[in-house]
Each structure stands twice: as C-alpha cells, then as structure tokens.
Design a protein around this motif. Structure first.
Motif, PDB file in Angstrom:
ATOM      1  N   ARG A   1      -0.619 -21.479  24.427  1.00 33.67           N
ATOM      2  CA  ARG A   1       0.710 -22.031  24.665  1.00 33.67           C
ATOM      3  C   ARG A   1       1.435 -21.338  25.803  1.00 33.67           C
ATOM      4  NH1 ARG A   1       1.275 -21.316  18.994  1.00 33.67           N
ATOM      5  NH2 ARG A   1       2.687 -19.565  19.386  1.00 33.67           N
TER       6      ARG A   1
ATOM      7  N   ARG B   1      -4.036 -27.110  23.745  1.00 34.82           N
ATOM      8  CA  ARG B   1      -3.252 -26.795  24.944  1.00 34.82           C
ATOM      9  C   ARG B   1      -2.677 -28.060  25.570  1.00 34.82           C
ATOM     10  NH1 ARG B   1      -5.605 -22.665  29.293  1.00 34.82           N
ATOM     11  NH2 ARG B   1      -4.075 -21.198  28.412  1.00 34.82           N
TER      12      ARG B   1
ATOM     13  N   PHE C   1       0.842 -29.152  24.697  1.00 34.81           N
ATOM     14  CA  PHE C   1       1.967 -28.451  25.318  1.00 34.81           C
ATOM     15  C   PHE C   1       2.100 -28.827  26.789  1.00 34.81           C
ATOM     16  CE2 PHE C   1       0.721 -26.179  21.582  1.00 34.81           C
ATOM     17  CZ  PHE C   1       1.934 -25.937  20.960  1.00 34.81           C
TER      18      PHE C   1
END
Length: 213
Positions: free
Chosen positions: A153, A190, A193
């Motif tokens: 993140r 991932r 995000f």
C-alpha cells in the motif's frame, strides 16, 4: 489509549453502554499490566484495519478503539486473563515474538528458538498459542502477509523486494502465502490502491505480473 483524554472526550455512542474508564484502568493498569490471550474475537476487531485504504485507516482506528472498549468492559478478570503463574513464560514468549517480528527476513525454527531461550519446544508452542491465539507458524505467516500488505500500500517496492523483506526466498512462495491469507495475489491487492489513487502508478506491476505467471 490516554484514559484522561478519553474521559474528557468520551464517545457519545458509548455513554449508555456501561463502559467505565476508571474500572478498566483498575482492572488492566492499576498494578502490573495484565495479559489477555489472543482470540478469534480480538482478531475480528483488528483485522479490518490491515486491509483498509490508508485514507480510511484513521476512521477505522477510531471505530475499533470504541469496539475494543466494549470488549474489555465485558471481560471477567478471573476467567479471561492469563494467570500470574504464567507471567514469566509469557514475558519470554513476548521476547520471542519481538525477535520474530523485528527480523522478518530471518527464518528461525522452533528448535532454534527453544535452544536460544532455553525452553522446551512443546512449552514454547503451547504458551505462544495461549498468548497470541494461533500456532507460531500460522501466526507468523499472517504477520508476514500483513506487513507485506502495508508495504504494497505504502511503497514502490517491487513484489520480489517485498517478498524478501518479509522472509520469502522466492516470489512464487510469497504469492502463494499471500493468497492463502487474503484470497488474492499481491498485484491484485496493490491494484486496488492504484485504482483509488493511493499509490504512484509506476510501481513495476507489469514485471510483477510476468514473474507471477
């Protein structure tokens, strides 16, 4: 928690809940801090924090602290806390926990830890599970993945770099462990995000996808 501040700014939603700050202080902090065994209920309280987008984490922490206060207010000290006779072993297990979680890149076996801390392997496994709620291997797998989630993140590190940082020699083994815990691959996690703009776009995802495939 700062109990003095909590009393001054007590959340309105808890005012009629029976939560007594002074009683909590007396139970958990009056003398030596007490240990509460890990449990599925505690896991349910804290686990959403790890997967929350960074923009929502502060809100989640505020909500979860209120939920934790409700949980603590229902505990029965004679029943739900670790007995004092286990305190010495508990402190040793906490030291082992600190070593394991501080050096995630290392792979220490239970036998290695037993020799270093002069503890029987069966006792080490039993007390670790009593304190942290899971067998040591299961706990550390989850801990490594949770730390990897944070790196995914908040950094531009590649999947391979993150795998090595949390103690996996190959990206394939890391991806399998990650999927076991989260039901998704690291790149999929991932990408969530990236979609909401919490990460820079240039994080080398194409290379990571090719390595995973």
């Amino acid at each position: 928690m700062d109990l003095a501040v909590l009393q001054e700014t007590f959340p309105p939603v808890l005012r009629d809940s029976g939560v007594d700050v002074q009683a909590l202080h007396q139970t958990f902090c009056a003398e030596k801090p007490v240990a509460i065994p890990a449990s599925q209920r505690l896991e349910e309280i804290f686990s959403p924090i790890y997967s929350a987008p960074s923009v929502q984490q502060k809100a989640y922490l505020y909500l979860k602290m209120q939920e934790l206060l409700l949980y603590l207010s229902r505990l029965q000290p004679q029943k739900d806390l670790l007995p004092p006779c286990e305190s010495q072993q508990t402190e040793m297990i906490k030291e082992i926990h600190r070593e394991l979680t501080t050096h995630l890149e290392q792979r220490l076996t239970i036998e290695d830890l037993a020799r270093k801390y002069l503890m029987n392997t069966s006792t080490l496994k039993e007390v670790f599970k009593a304190v942290y709620g899971q067998p040591i291997g299961t706990y550390m797998k989850g801990y490594r993945v949770e730390y990897a989630m944070k790196l995914l993140r908040e950094t531009r590190m590649s999947i391979q770099e993150i795998a090595e940082r949390v103690g996996y020699r190959t990206q394939g083994k890391f991806s399998k462990a990650f999927k076991d815990v989260t039901q998704m691959l690291p790149t999929e996690y991932r990408n969530q995000f990236l979609t909401i703009g919490c990460l820079p776009q240039s994080v080398g995802l194409m290379e990571d996808r090719e390595q995973e495939s």
